[in-house]
Design an enzyme around this catalytic site. Structure first.
Site, PDB file in Angstrom:
ATOM      1  N   HIS A 200     -12.895  11.294 -27.536  1.00  0.00           N
ATOM      2  CA  HIS A 200     -12.868  12.614 -28.252  1.00  0.00           C
ATOM      3  C   HIS A 200     -11.638  12.331 -29.575  1.00  0.00           C
ATOM      4  O   HIS A 200     -10.760  11.602 -29.152  1.00  0.00           O
ATOM      5  CB  HIS A 200     -12.665  13.786 -27.633  1.00  0.00           C
ATOM      6  CG  HIS A 200     -11.146  14.118 -27.349  1.00  0.00           C
ATOM      7  ND1 HIS A 200     -10.565  13.566 -26.167  1.00  0.00           N
ATOM      8  CD2 HIS A 200     -10.189  15.062 -27.838  1.00  0.00           C
ATOM      9  CE1 HIS A 200      -9.495  13.851 -25.999  1.00  0.00           C
ATOM     10  NE2 HIS A 200      -9.101  14.846 -27.021  1.00  0.00           N
ATOM     11  N   GLN A 202      -9.847  14.702 -33.085  1.00  0.00           N
ATOM     12  CA  GLN A 202      -9.552  16.228 -33.485  1.00  0.00           C
ATOM     13  C   GLN A 202      -9.541  16.162 -34.926  1.00  0.00           C
ATOM     14  O   GLN A 202      -9.610  15.395 -35.544  1.00  0.00           O
ATOM     15  CB  GLN A 202      -8.352  16.551 -33.053  1.00  0.00           C
ATOM     16  CG  GLN A 202      -8.115  16.525 -31.409  1.00  0.00           C
ATOM     17  CD  GLN A 202      -6.834  16.910 -30.953  1.00  0.00           C
ATOM     18  OE1 GLN A 202      -6.488  17.989 -31.024  1.00  0.00           O
ATOM     19  NE2 GLN A 202      -5.916  16.136 -30.524  1.00  0.00           N
TER      20      GLN A 202
END
Ligand SMILES: [Zn+2]
Length: 379
Positions: A200, A202
């Protein structure tokens, strides 16, 4: 050097976007590889507490920099076991942050944000004792529903969807009140503080121009002014690096990647478009197509250097939204790693941490040669 077949008429975004809300009101968006959205339940059935208040920003009068104070983040999720991962798809028995049985790319507001959920500009003309609301937005980008893996191993099509998601969020967050700068990034590797293993990244939307962006914007502005508005600093540097060749890693039709002349980190690569664009949202379809090949290629080279995953910070520098700073702003990626050997990391010690004066134990030319030779896809 890498070459790919580009489709000059490719649409800027090729992904399908679906927006929904989580149980506590946070926004969640699905970006699908296919033009036909996946079947998924849209309702988050968890009983979540209401969202907490925004933290604050405080002004460091010694340096003229803002510091975000986010004490509430101490309680955030830290390296959960795989069966409690908040980024894996939800199951009936275990709801996650993503209320769907499957997805391609999901973007949602961080439950423990450093900035937001309120919006507010940083106070003007600050001095000692100035404080303000830590306004803005922190979003999480889940690159894949798979719990393990790397960005470098994603399919080209999936990387293209991630690029579309970055571009979409950059455009949307730039339009929110008080936002001064949008930053898309990925921290990879427990060694550099990653708190979730699931692949992931951000996105931060800041209520002020960050210290590093301010320094770079000032340098870019000075250069452009001295050139009578006919050249940009970053454009001039990428042209010089391409002409010189010693530090080049990959050269495409629309982007080039090189180890910068004065690299700070043991491993540092800049990936730069050949034309001036302020941010990811401004990239054409053909540019995004090429980026979807070149970017994971670079990440793969970092892993191939030592035959094991290399921790890195992948940072997209986008032009601040201030119209004056934006004139000389120029999108580029700074990919850095503290890894200086198979089992050694560079730590920021006195000179770097206290003085901001970096000492690099490797030469950029030597690192570039190794990266050019690194066999990719062996991570
Ligand atoms: Zn997971």
């Amino acid at each position: 050097m890498t070459s790919i077949i580009s489709r000059v008429d490719a649409p800027a975004s090729v992904s399908e976007v679906t927006s929904t809300r989580l149980a506590d009101g946070r926004e969640l968006l699905y970006f699908d590889d296919t033009a036909r959205p996946l079947q998924r339940p849209s309702r988050d059935r968890r009983d979540l507490p209401g969202r907490g208040p925004s933290g604050e920003i405080r002004y460091d009068a010694l340096t003229g920099e803002w510091v975000a104070v986010a004490a509430h983040r101490q309680h955030r999720t830290h390296l959960p076991p795989a069966d409690e991962c908040p980024l894996c798809p939800s199951t009936d028995a275990r709801p996650s942050e993503i209320p769907a049985a499957d997805y391609d790319v999901a973007v949602f507001e961080n439950r423990f944000p450093s900035l937001g959920p309120d919006f507010a500009s940083a106070p003007a003309a600050p001095g000692w004792g100035s404080r303000g609301l830590a306004g803005g937005r922190c979003e999480v980008v889940a690159f894949t529903p798979e719990h393990t893996g790397t960005f470098a191993a994603l399919s080209t099509r999936r990387v293209r969807t991630v690029i579309d998601a970055w571009a979409h969020r950059t455009g949307a967050l730039s339009a929110l009140p008080g936002v001064a700068q949008v930053f898309c990034f990925e921290n990879r590797g427990q060694d550099i503080g990653v708190t979730l293993h699931h692949p992931h990244g951000q996105i931060y939307a800041y209520p002020y121009v960050t210290p590093r962006a301010a320094v770079m914007a000032a340098a870019a502005g000075r250069f452009q002014e001295a050139a009578g508005g006919t050249a940009t600093l970053t454009g001039s540097i990428v042209a010089s690096e391409r002409a010189d060749g010693d530090r080049m890693v990959v050269e495409g039709e629309f982007f080039s990647a090189y180890v910068p002349f004065a690299a700070r980190w043991p491993l540092e690569i800049h990936l730069v478009p050949h034309r001036q664009v302020p941010d990811l949202a401004a990239l054409t379809g053909a540019e995004r197509d090429e980026l979807a090949v070149l970017y994971p290629d670079l990440l793969g080279r970092l892993d191939a250097l030592y035959g094991s995953p290399t921790p890195y910070i992948s940072a997209w520098h986008q032009a601040p939204l201030d119209p004056v700073l934006r004139r000389s702003g120029y999108l580029h990626l700074q990919l850095t790693s503290p890894r200086r050997a198979a089992d050694k990391l560079k730590f920021l010690a006195g000179s770097e941490a206290a003085m901001g004066a970096f000492i690099n134990d490797t030469t950029p030319e030597e690192v570039a040669a190794r990266l050019r030779d690194a066999r990719t896809g062996t991570a």
